[in-house]
Design a protein around this motif. Sequence first.
Motif, mmCIF file in Angstrom:
data_model
loop_
_atom_site.group_PDB
_atom_site.id
_atom_site.type_symbol
_atom_site.label_atom_id
_atom_site.label_comp_id
_atom_site.label_asym_id
_atom_site.label_seq_id
_atom_site.Cartn_x
_atom_site.Cartn_y
_atom_site.Cartn_z
ATOM 1 N N ARG A 1 -31.311 -4.149 -54.163
ATOM 2 C CA ARG A 1 -30.622 -4.134 -55.456
ATOM 3 C C ARG A 1 -30.522 -2.709 -56.003
ATOM 4 N N GLU A 2 -30.233 -1.764 -55.106
ATOM 5 C CA GLU A 2 -30.095 -0.359 -55.489
ATOM 6 C C GLU A 2 -28.723 0.161 -55.094
ATOM 7 N N VAL A 3 -28.126 0.917 -56.004
ATOM 8 C CA VAL A 3 -26.864 1.578 -55.703
ATOM 9 C C VAL A 3 -27.171 2.746 -54.770
ATOM 10 N N PHE A 4 -26.432 2.815 -53.651
ATOM 11 C CA PHE A 4 -26.672 3.905 -52.701
ATOM 12 C C PHE A 4 -25.477 4.846 -52.580
ATOM 13 N N GLY A 5 -24.429 4.594 -53.330
ATOM 14 C CA GLY A 5 -23.283 5.486 -53.252
ATOM 15 C C GLY A 5 -22.146 5.048 -54.138
ATOM 16 N N LYS A 6 -21.091 5.855 -54.082
ATOM 17 C CA LYS A 6 -19.888 5.589 -54.857
ATOM 18 C C LYS A 6 -18.700 5.834 -53.936
ATOM 19 N N ALA A 7 -17.651 5.022 -54.100
ATOM 20 C CA ALA A 7 -16.474 5.157 -53.251
ATOM 21 C C ALA A 7 -15.228 4.888 -54.077
ATOM 22 N N VAL A 8 -14.088 5.287 -53.522
ATOM 23 C CA VAL A 8 -12.812 4.986 -54.153
ATOM 24 C C VAL A 8 -12.070 3.982 -53.270
ATOM 25 N N VAL A 9 -11.415 3.017 -53.915
ATOM 26 C CA VAL A 9 -10.639 2.011 -53.199
ATOM 27 C C VAL A 9 -9.336 2.654 -52.736
ATOM 28 N N GLU A 10 -9.116 2.674 -51.425
ATOM 29 C CA GLU A 10 -7.893 3.261 -50.885
ATOM 30 C C GLU A 10 -6.800 2.218 -50.706
ATOM 31 N N LYS A 11 -7.198 0.989 -50.333
ATOM 32 C CA LYS A 11 -6.214 -0.082 -50.187
ATOM 33 C C LYS A 11 -6.949 -1.401 -50.074
ATOM 34 N N VAL A 12 -6.257 -2.471 -50.450
ATOM 35 C CA VAL A 12 -6.806 -3.822 -50.383
ATOM 36 C C VAL A 12 -5.766 -4.698 -49.697
ATOM 37 N N GLU A 13 -6.188 -5.433 -48.665
ATOM 38 C CA GLU A 13 -5.275 -6.325 -47.952
ATOM 39 C C GLU A 13 -5.881 -7.720 -47.899
ATOM 40 N N VAL A 14 -5.006 -8.717 -47.920
ATOM 41 C CA VAL A 14 -5.445 -10.106 -47.886
ATOM 42 C C VAL A 14 -4.717 -10.832 -46.763
ATOM 43 N N GLY A 15 -5.444 -11.711 -46.085
ATOM 44 C CA GLY A 15 -4.834 -12.517 -45.032
ATOM 45 C C GLY A 15 -5.850 -13.499 -44.498
ATOM 46 N N ARG A 16 -5.505 -14.136 -43.398
ATOM 47 C CA ARG A 16 -6.427 -15.083 -42.764
ATOM 48 C C ARG A 16 -7.479 -14.301 -41.976
ATOM 49 N N LEU A 17 -8.690 -14.807 -41.950
ATOM 50 C CA LEU A 17 -9.820 -14.101 -41.354
ATOM 51 C C LEU A 17 -9.545 -13.623 -39.928
ATOM 52 N N ALA A 18 -9.068 -14.498 -39.053
ATOM 53 C CA ALA A 18 -8.854 -14.107 -37.654
ATOM 54 C C ALA A 18 -7.820 -12.978 -37.556
ATOM 55 N N GLU A 19 -6.752 -13.057 -38.349
ATOM 56 C CA GLU A 19 -5.724 -12.020 -38.327
ATOM 57 C C GLU A 19 -6.255 -10.704 -38.890
ATOM 58 N N MET A 20 -7.032 -10.788 -39.956
ATOM 59 C CA MET A 20 -7.603 -9.579 -40.558
ATOM 60 C C MET A 20 -8.578 -8.915 -39.583
ATOM 61 N N CYS A 21 -9.370 -9.713 -38.866
ATOM 62 C CA CYS A 21 -10.280 -9.161 -37.856
ATOM 63 C C CYS A 21 -9.479 -8.437 -36.777
ATOM 64 N N ALA A 22 -8.408 -9.068 -36.299
ATOM 65 C CA ALA A 22 -7.591 -8.467 -35.241
ATOM 66 C C ALA A 22 -6.989 -7.135 -35.699
ATOM 67 N N GLN A 23 -6.561 -7.074 -36.948
ATOM 68 C CA GLN A 23 -5.880 -5.874 -37.452
ATOM 69 C C GLN A 23 -6.831 -4.792 -37.944
#
Length: 116
Positions: A46-68
């Motif tokens: 339960r500790e924050v270990f870093g900070k990041a910026v969101v570059e992109k968000v994509e949505v799809g079916r799990l198997a297709e997202m894994c493949a891509q």
Amino acid sequence: MGTRVIDFIPPIVGTEGQFNTFRIGGFYAKHLTQGEEVFLMDSKAREVFGKAVVEKVEVGRLAEMCAQHAASNHTELDMPDGKNAERLMVLLQRINGPHIATPTKKTTVIYLRRLE
């Protein structure tokens, strides 16, 4: 609202530089925007270990997202053997349960770039 937090289950690997993380469901797709800064948290400590910026968000079916997108996943960055999608699918089924992480399940892939 404040800065959003994205949890990671230890062992935490591959979260330097650019990487992606998979989340089952569509929550993050609705709540994250490109350019938004997020905290990275170790879900066990339960500790924050870093900070990041969101570059992109994509949505799809799990198997297709894994493949891509599996080769860019933080758990797969050092695994250039071409088996990334299969390994990531097994991992996500272990974390979420095979009855939840089905091949057709809606999945969000979040691309992040580490800031600190």
